[in-house]
Design a protein around this motif. Structure first.
Motif, PDB file in Angstrom:
ATOM      1  N   THR B 220      72.073  81.842  77.428  1.00  0.00           N
ATOM      2  CA  THR B 220      72.143  80.518  78.040  1.00  0.00           C
ATOM      3  C   THR B 220      73.466  79.612  77.253  1.00  0.00           C
ATOM      4  N   MET B 221      73.481  80.013  75.956  1.00  0.00           N
ATOM      5  CA  MET B 221      74.893  79.672  75.618  1.00  0.00           C
ATOM      6  C   MET B 221      75.593  81.019  75.039  1.00  0.00           C
ATOM      7  N   ASP B 222      76.847  80.779  75.095  1.00  0.00           N
ATOM      8  CA  ASP B 222      77.683  82.180  74.698  1.00  0.00           C
ATOM      9  C   ASP B 222      77.974  82.037  73.222  1.00  0.00           C
ATOM     10  N   GLY B 223      78.306  80.789  72.802  1.00  0.00           N
ATOM     11  CA  GLY B 223      78.629  80.806  71.223  1.00  0.00           C
ATOM     12  C   GLY B 223      78.370  79.508  70.515  1.00  0.00           C
ATOM     13  N   GLN B 224      78.659  79.469  69.193  1.00  0.00           N
ATOM     14  CA  GLN B 224      78.409  78.032  68.481  1.00  0.00           C
ATOM     15  C   GLN B 224      79.528  78.158  67.254  1.00  0.00           C
ATOM     16  N   GLU B 225      79.615  76.885  66.614  1.00  0.00           N
ATOM     17  CA  GLU B 225      80.502  77.054  65.552  1.00  0.00           C
ATOM     18  C   GLU B 225      79.470  76.395  64.095  1.00  0.00           C
ATOM     19  N   ASN B 226      79.857  76.873  62.880  1.00  0.00           N
ATOM     20  CA  ASN B 226      79.236  76.437  61.785  1.00  0.00           C
ATOM     21  C   ASN B 226      79.889  77.257  60.721  1.00  0.00           C
ATOM     22  N   PRO B 227      79.756  76.616  59.392  1.00  0.00           N
ATOM     23  CA  PRO B 227      80.240  77.603  58.297  1.00  0.00           C
ATOM     24  C   PRO B 227      79.300  78.819  58.223  1.00  0.00           C
ATOM     25  N   ILE B 228      79.781  79.634  57.524  1.00  0.00           N
ATOM     26  CA  ILE B 228      79.104  80.692  57.269  1.00  0.00           C
ATOM     27  C   ILE B 228      77.894  81.043  56.721  1.00  0.00           C
ATOM     28  N   PHE B 229      77.609  80.074  55.560  1.00  0.00           N
ATOM     29  CA  PHE B 229      76.195  80.081  54.923  1.00  0.00           C
ATOM     30  C   PHE B 229      75.116  79.613  56.051  1.00  0.00           C
ATOM     31  N   PHE B 230      75.770  78.706  56.716  1.00  0.00           N
ATOM     32  CA  PHE B 230      74.780  77.959  57.829  1.00  0.00           C
ATOM     33  C   PHE B 230      74.561  79.096  58.868  1.00  0.00           C
ATOM     34  N   ILE B 231      75.230  79.772  59.407  1.00  0.00           N
ATOM     35  CA  ILE B 231      75.085  80.792  60.363  1.00  0.00           C
ATOM     36  C   ILE B 231      74.250  81.757  60.064  1.00  0.00           C
ATOM     37  N   ALA B 232      74.431  82.161  58.686  1.00  0.00           N
ATOM     38  CA  ALA B 232      73.542  83.300  58.031  1.00  0.00           C
ATOM     39  C   ALA B 232      72.100  82.769  58.078  1.00  0.00           C
ATOM     40  N   ASP B 233      71.988  81.449  57.447  1.00  0.00           N
ATOM     41  CA  ASP B 233      70.565  80.811  57.247  1.00  0.00           C
ATOM     42  C   ASP B 233      69.961  80.561  58.548  1.00  0.00           C
ATOM     43  N   ALA B 234      70.573  80.414  59.704  1.00  0.00           N
ATOM     44  CA  ALA B 234      69.961  80.104  61.080  1.00  0.00           C
ATOM     45  C   ALA B 234      69.744  81.480  61.709  1.00  0.00           C
ATOM     46  N   SER B 235      70.205  82.791  60.907  1.00  0.00           N
ATOM     47  CA  SER B 235      70.118  83.753  61.590  1.00  0.00           C
ATOM     48  C   SER B 235      70.799  84.094  62.926  1.00  0.00           C
ATOM     49  N   PHE B 236      71.804  83.245  63.303  1.00  0.00           N
ATOM     50  CA  PHE B 236      72.348  83.396  64.268  1.00  0.00           C
ATOM     51  C   PHE B 236      73.155  84.797  64.576  1.00  0.00           C
ATOM     52  N   HIS B 237      73.680  85.575  63.492  1.00  0.00           N
ATOM     53  CA  HIS B 237      74.250  86.698  63.458  1.00  0.00           C
ATOM     54  C   HIS B 237      73.476  87.858  64.048  1.00  0.00           C
ATOM     55  N   GLU B 238      72.045  87.697  64.078  1.00  0.00           N
ATOM     56  CA  GLU B 238      71.179  88.419  64.714  1.00  0.00           C
ATOM     57  C   GLU B 238      71.264  88.456  66.026  1.00  0.00           C
ATOM     58  N   VAL B 239      71.694  87.364  66.870  1.00  0.00           N
ATOM     59  CA  VAL B 239      71.464  87.352  68.175  1.00  0.00           C
ATOM     60  C   VAL B 239      73.081  87.274  68.689  1.00  0.00           C
ATOM     61  N   GLN B 240      74.082  87.480  67.695  1.00  0.00           N
ATOM     62  CA  GLN B 240      75.325  87.206  68.241  1.00  0.00           C
ATOM     63  C   GLN B 240      76.107  88.476  68.028  1.00  0.00           C
ATOM     64  N   ASP B 241      77.038  88.952  68.690  1.00  0.00           N
ATOM     65  CA  ASP B 241      77.765  90.058  68.358  1.00  0.00           C
ATOM     66  C   ASP B 241      79.180  89.995  67.767  1.00  0.00           C
ATOM     67  N   TYR B 242      79.763  88.787  67.804  1.00  0.00           N
ATOM     68  CA  TYR B 242      80.818  88.786  67.071  1.00  0.00           C
ATOM     69  C   TYR B 242      80.829  87.410  66.314  1.00  0.00           C
ATOM     70  N   MET B 243      81.604  87.395  65.252  1.00  0.00           N
ATOM     71  CA  MET B 243      81.995  86.143  64.382  1.00  0.00           C
ATOM     72  C   MET B 243      83.471  86.365  64.270  1.00  0.00           C
ATOM     73  N   THR B 244      84.042  85.045  64.764  1.00  0.00           N
ATOM     74  CA  THR B 244      85.551  85.099  64.384  1.00  0.00           C
ATOM     75  C   THR B 244      85.699  84.217  63.308  1.00  0.00           C
ATOM     76  N   LEU B 245      86.496  84.709  62.182  1.00  0.00           N
ATOM     77  CA  LEU B 245      86.993  83.714  61.051  1.00  0.00           C
ATOM     78  C   LEU B 245      88.047  82.894  61.518  1.00  0.00           C
ATOM     79  N   SER B 246      87.676  81.844  62.314  1.00  0.00           N
ATOM     80  CA  SER B 246      88.669  80.861  63.000  1.00  0.00           C
ATOM     81  C   SER B 246      89.264  80.183  61.886  1.00  0.00           C
TER      82      SER B 246
END
Ligand code: NA
Ligand code: NA
Lengths: 158, 352, 423
Positions: B220-246
Motif C-alpha cells: 500500500t506504501m512503497d517506502g518510508q524514511e527514518n534513522p537506522i535504529f528506528f527502522i530496525a526497531d520497527a522491523s521495517f527491514h523485514e518487509v522492505q527489500d532495500y535501504m538507501t543510505l541517503s
C-alpha cells in the motif's frame, strides 16, 4: 452524527493527512455534540443493575439526583475545558495539513459539555414535573413500560 | 542559548573519554555540589520515543546523572512516547509546565514552532553526521535565532543533537531521483515533507504510523524514511527489500525545557541542568552512532543496501533546492532569514 | 491514590451515573484534591479527551456498527439460519448447533454481541422451543454463542484493546479466529451431548434441492466474513478499510440485492448507529483521561513491584489479568473494563514477556465470558429485554457454558499459540 457516518464512509482508502484531519474534526465534533442527544434519548451507557432492582420511590429519587449531579459536573467540565480552549488559542497551534487553528476543534468540547449539562437539567425537570420516571426527556424509564411495549433499542448497548 | 566554540571543544573532549572516565567525572560533580544544596523535587521528562531508543536512552542517562549529582534529592521521571498522550499533548504539557523537560523534534513540534521544520529540508546539512553535529553545536542561526522562535511559545531549547541521518527503505531500489517516479512515499504528513518528496516526482502520503508496517508489507506504501535504529526497531527491514543510505537529512532532536520553570530554577539547579545537558552532547552522539551502526549490521542481513552516487546526490540536491524557497515563503515566520544564515554557516564549516 | 481513583469510579458507576461521568470525574477529583505525585494543571487533561478519540483506526467502530445495524434490519441473519439449518438441522442437537454456528457466523460479520443476540437469538429461540428445548437452556445457548462475536473478527472488544494498547487491530482480528472457532466447537460438542442426554427429538432432514436453494440464498452473506477476514488476513486492507467495505457490502446486500431495507430507512439506522457510537466514543475519550493519570503516576510500575513481587512468572501475571478482567466484566460494561484495566495491566504483562496480541485475546475472552456471567453481565440484560424473560430465568441455563468458557480460558493461558498461530 449522520454526517460523521457519511463523511467517514467516504474516507476508507489510504489515510492521507487531509482525510485523517477532517475525520478527526468530525469525530470530535459528533462525539461531544452527541452527549446531549444521547442524554435526551436516555442512551448513555450506564450500569443500571442496582437502579433496576430498587423500589420505585428510590428509583424516582435517583432519577432526580443523578441528572442534577451530572449536570453540575458537566458545567464544571465546561469551565475547565473552556480554559483549555483559551490556552490553545493563545498557543496558536494549527493542524499539520490544513493549517486550521486547533482551538476551533477543542471549542466543541466545552460546547458539548454545556449542551449536555442543559439536557440533564431538562431530564431533571421532566422527572420533577411528571409523575413517571424518565431516563431522558424523550425516554420513559423502561422499568415502567410493560415488557411487550419495550423497544429493543432502549436496551441496546454495544 | 549555548555558546559556540567552547561547546564543540568540550564535546570533542567528552567524546574521547566516554566510557572509562564517565564515573570519575560524575563523582567530581557530586563532590563539588553538596547534595544538601538541593531541595527534594521531581521533574517530568518526556520523549517521543520508546524502549531504549536514542531519546529514551538520553532521558534515562540524564535522569541517572541528575540523581547522582543531586545526591538523590532530584528525581527525574522519564516518559516514553504515548505515556502522556499524543505528540500534541506532550508539547502542550511542556508549554504549560506540567512537564519540565522534553526531547522534541520537528515532526512533533513543527506545528508549534514552525521554524523548527528547517531540519526537515533535504540535502541542506552536510552528508556527514559528524559535520552535521558540528553545525548544530556552532551555528548561530540555530543557537540564537532559532532558539528565539522557541522562546516565543514559552519553550527553552538547551541543546540540538542528531539521532543520525535519515535513510529511505523501499521495495525497489531508490538510487536516483528518477526512481521516485510515482513512488508511494510515507511521510509524517507535513506540508514540507510532502513538498520535498513531490519535488522528486513521488506521491507522498501521511499514512498513519500504526498501520505502516502492514502497508509496507503489502505494498500500500512503497517506502518510508527514518534513522537506522528506528527502522530496525520497527522491523521495517523485514518487509522492505532495500535501504538507501541517503543521508538526505538528519533526525534532529532538541532538549527542550519549559521556559518559566527554567528561569525560576535556583542557580545551583540551573547549573546542574546546563552542565548535564552539555555533557550529554557527546554522550548522545556516541549513543546514536553505536545504535545506528549496530542496527545497520542487523538490517544488512535481510535487506540490500543502496548507495547514492555523487552525481545522483547532486541531482537530488538540485531538485530539493526549490523546496527551500517553498520553506521561505510558506513555512518560515521570518521569511527564511534563519535559513539564509544557516546556509552560509554550513558553507563555512564544510568549505563548500 | 489508585484506591481513591477506583473508589470514586465504582461508587459513581453503581449509582447508575452515565459511565462517562465516573471515567472523567474520578481523575479530575484526584488531581484537584492533590493526591497525585506531580502537580497537574487539570486543564491539561482536557487535551486527553481528544487524544482518546483521534485515532484514525477508531473510525472502524461506527462503520462496523452501521453494517451490523443494516444487517439486523435486513434478511442476512434469516438466510444464514436457513442455510445452516438445512444442512445440520436434522442431526442430534442440530438446532442448537445451528444456533451456535449462526451466532458465530453473524458474529463474524457484525462486531457486536448485542446485535447478534437480536438478529440470531430472536428467530432461533422460537425454533429451539418448538423442538423441545427448555427456554432457559435455549437462552443460555444464545447468550453464550453470541459472545463468540466478541472474539471472531470484527470485534468491538478487540478494537478497544487495540486502541488502548496501540497494537494492530488487524493482527488482533486474525489472532481471534482460532479461539473463536474453539469456543464454537466446544459449544457444538456440548449441544450434541445435551441433545442426546435430554433426548431431544430429531427433525426432518432437508432435501438436497432445499439445501442447494438455501445455499444459493446464503451465498452473499457467506461471502461477507470471507471477504472481511480474508482481506485483513491477506493484507489487502486495514481494519478501518475492512469496516468501510462491510458497510458497502451490507448496503449492496440488503438494499440492492435483497431489497429488505429501504433507502428511506437508512437515515434512521445511521442515526441509531451515531447515537451508539457517540455514547461509546465519549467513554473512549474519558478513558484516555484515566489512562493519562495511570501513566503519569506510573501505577503499572508501582503495582508490579508491590503486588507481583520482583520476579513474577508469565502464568501468574496472566492469571491475575484473567481474574481482574473476568470479575470486572461481570459487573461493568466490557468496553469500560478494557478502557480502565488495559493501561494498568498491559505494561506489567509486557514486562514479563506476554505477547501483547495474545494478551488482547485473553482480555477480550474474559470480557466475553464476564459479560455473559451473572450478576450483571450486560448480555444477560440484553437477553432479558429481547426475550421479555425475568433475569433468573435467563441465567438458570448458563453454568455449563461458563464452565466450558473457563476451561478454554485455561487452555488459552497455557497455550499462547492458540491465538498466535495464524500470525
Ligand atoms: Na465479531
Ligand atoms: Na459480551
Amino acid at each position: 452524527m449522520i454526517c460523521m457516518n457519511v463523511i467517514s464512509r467516504q474516507f476508507f482508502g489510504p489515510s492521507i493527512g487531509f482525510h485523517s484531519e477532517v475525520a478527526k474534526f468530525a469525530v470530535v465534533i459528533s462525539t461531544f455534540m452527541g452527549i446531549s442527544y444521547a442524554a435526551r434519548k436516555g442512551r448513555h451507557i450506564s450500569m443500571s443493575a442496582i437502579y433496576d432492582t430498587v423500589p420505585w420511590r428510590i428509583r424516582k429519587a435517583m432519577a432526580i439526583l443523578i441528572p442534577l449531579v451530572t449536570a453540575l459536573i458537566l458545567f464544571a467540565l465546561t469551565y475547565v475545558s473552556f480554559e483549555y480552549v483559551v490556552n490553545e488559542y493563545e498557543r496558536g497551534t494549527t493542524t499539520a495539513y490544513l493549517g486550521m487553528p486547533t482551538y476551533l476543534m477543542y471549542l466543541f468540547i466545552p460546547l458539548g459539555f454545556f449542551m449536555g449539562g442543559i439536557q440533564f437539567v431538562r431530564n431533571l425537570f421532566v422527572n420533577i414535573v411528571n409523575k413517571e420516571v424518565y431516563i431522558g426527556t424523550d425516554a420513559l424509564d423502561y422499568n415502567d413500560n410493560k415488557p411487550e411495549d419495550r423497544h429493543i433499542d432502549d436496551q441496546m448497548q454495544v | 542559548a549555548c555558546g559556540g566554540d567552547t561547546d564543540e571543544e568540550e564535546a570533542d573532549n567528552g567524546g574521547e573519554d566516554t566510557g572509562d572516565n564517565t564515573e570519575e567525572t560524575t563523582d567530581d560533580g557530586s563532590g563539588e555540589e553538596a547534595s544538601g544544596d538541593f531541595e527534594e523535587q521531581e521533574w517530568i521528562f518526556i520523549t517521543e520515543e520508546t524502549g531504549e531508543q536514542v531519546q529514551m536512552a538520553y532521558a534515562d542517562e540524564f535522569a541517572k546523572r541528575i540523581d547522582e549529582k543531586s545526591g538523590g534529592n532530584i528525581t527525574v521521571e522519564t516518559y516514553e512516547f504515548g505515556g502522556l498522550g499524543s505528540e500534541t499533548d506532550q508539547v502542550v504539557q511542556l508549554q504549560e509546565g506540567t512537564a519540565q523537560l522534553a526531547v522534541t523534534s520537528p515532526g512533533f513540534i513543527g506545528n508549534t514552532v514552525k521554524e523548527s521544520q528547517i531540519f526537515g529540508l533535504h540535502f541542506l546539512f552536510p552528508e556527514s553526521v559528524e559535520e552535521t553535529q558540528q553545525v548544530l553545536n556552532e551555528s548561530e542561526a540555530i543557537n540564537v535565532d532559532l532558539v528565539e522562535q522557541y522562546e516565543e511559545v514559552g519553550l527553552e531549547p538547551l541543546a540540538f543533537w542528531t539521532e543520525g541521518a535519515m535513510q529511505w527503505t523501499s521495495n525497489k531500489p531508490l538510487a536516483a531521483p528518477a526512481d521516485f517516479e510515482n513512488f508511494k512515499m510515507r511521510t509524517q504528513g507535513s506540508e514540507l515533507q510532502n513538498e520535498s518528496y513531490g519535488a522528486y516526482g513521488a506521491n507522498p502520503d501521511g499514512y498513519s504510523w500504526g498501520e505502516l508496517y502492514t502497508a509496507l508489507e503489502n505494498g500500500t506504501m512503497d517506502g518510508q524514511e527514518n534513522p537506522i535504529f528506528f527502522i530496525a526497531d520497527a522491523s521495517f527491514h523485514e518487509v522492505q527489500d532495500y535501504m538507501t543510505l541517503s543521508n538526505h537529512n538528519n533526525y534532529v532532536a532538541t532538549t527542550t525545557v519549559n521556559q518559566e520553570w527554567y528561569d525560576g530554577l535556583g542557580e545551583a539547579e540551573r547549573a546542574l541542568v546546563d552542565e548535564t545537558v552539555e555533557e550529554l552532547q557527546s554522550w548522545v552522539f556516541d549513543e546514536q552512532k553505536r545504535q545506528n551502526e549496530e542496527f545497520l549490521s542487523v538490517i544488512e542481513e535481510t535487506t540490500e543496501i543502496v548507495e547514492i552516487s555523487e552525481e545522483d546526490r547532486e541531482e537530488f540536491k538540485e531538485l530539493a533546492m526549490p523546496v527551500r524557497d517553498f520553506y521561505r515563503e510558506n513555512i518560515s515566520t521570518v521569511d527564511g532569514a534563519i535559513l539564509d544564515k544557516l546556509e552560509q554557516e554550513i558553507e563555512e564549516i564544510t568549505g563548500e | 491514590m489508585l484506591t481513591i481513583l477506583l473508589g470514586i469510579m465504582v461508587i459513581l458507576l453503581l449509582l447508575n451515573f452515565p459511565m462517562m461521568i465516573p471515567l472523567i470525574v474520578a481523575p479530575f477529583v484526584v488531581v484537584l484534591l492533590g493526591y497525585t505525585k506531580f502537580p497537574i494543571d487539570s486543564s491539561v487533561m482536557v487535551g486527553q479527551l481528544v487524544t482518546g478519540i483521534e485515532s484514525y483506526q477508531l473510525l472502524c467502530v461506527p462503520l462496523f456498527i452501521f453494517a451490523a445495524d443494516i444487517m439486523t434490519a435486513g434478511k442476512t441473519s434469516q438466510r444464514l439460519l436457513d442455510f445452516i439449518g438445512s444442512f445440520i438441522g436434522h442431526l442430534r442437537g442440530g438446532y442448537a448447533v445451528t444456533t451456535a454456528a449462526a451466532c458465530s457466523l453473524f458474529g463474524a460479520i457484525s462486531g457486536s454481541t448485542q446485535a447478534t443476540v437480536v438478529a440470531i437469538g430472536k428467530p432461533m429461540r422460537e425454533r429451539l422451543l418448538k423442538v423441545g428445548y427448555k427456554d432457559s437452556s435455549a437462552m443460555a445457548l444464545i447468550i453464550n454463542s453470541s459472545d463468540v462475536a466478541l472474539l471472531i473478527p470484527p470485534s468491538i472488544g478487540l478494537i478497544m484493546y487495540g486502541l488502548v494498547s496501540g497494537e494492530s487491530i488487524g493482527e488482533l482480528f486474525i489472532a481471534g479466529i482460532i479461539p473463536g472457532l474453539i469456543v464454537f466447537l466446544a459449544f457444538t460438542l456440548y449441544s450434541v451431548i445435551y441433545a442426546k442426554v435430554k433426548n431431544i427429538p430429531l427433525s426432518d432432514k432437508a432435501t438436497w434441492k432445499e439445501r442447494f436453494y438455501s445455499f444459493r440464498r446464503a451465498l452473499f452473506p457467506l461471502g461477507f466474513p470471507i471477504l472481511v477476514i480474508g482481506g485483513i488476513y491477506l493484507g489487502w486492507f486495514s481494519a478501518t478499510e475492512a469496516a468501510g467495505i462491510s458497510v458497502l457490502y451490507a448496503l449492496i446486500l440488503e438494499v440492492v440485492i435483497f431489497r429488505a431495507v429501504h433507502i428511506k430507512q437508512l437515515p434512521s439506522i445511521a442515526l441509531s448507529t451515531g447515537l451508539v457510537t457517540s455514547a461509546v466514543f465519549v467513554l473512549v475519550a474519558g478513558g484516555q483521561v484515566f489512562t493519562y493519570l495511570v501513566n503519569l503516576e506510573k501505577i503499572p510500575q508501582m503495582l508490579s513491584d508491590a503486588v507481583l513481587g520482583s520476579d513474577p512468572s508469565t502464568m501468574y501475571v496472566l492469571l491475575i489479568v484473567t481474574i481482574f478482567f473476568f470479575v470486572g466484566c461481570m459487573f461493568v460494561d466490557p468496553i469500560v473494563v478494557i478502557l480502565v484495566l488495559t493501561p494498568i495491566f498491559a505494561p506489567i504483562a509486557s514486562e514479563v514477556g506476554v505477547d501483547p496480541i495474545h494478551l488482547g485475546i485473553v482480555i477480550t475472552f474474559q470480557a466475553a465470558l464476564g459479560s455473559a456471567t451473572p450478576p450483571f453481565g450486560v448480555d444477560i440484560f440484553t437477553a432479558s429485554a429481547v426475550f421479555n424473560k425475568p433475569y433468573m430465568e435467563v441465567i438458570k441455563g448458563t453454568p455449563p457454558y461458563i464452565l466450558i468458557m473457563v476451561l478454554i480460558s485455561v487452555l488459552l493461558i497455557l497455550f499462547p499459540q492458540i491465538s498466535l498461530a495464524l500470525l
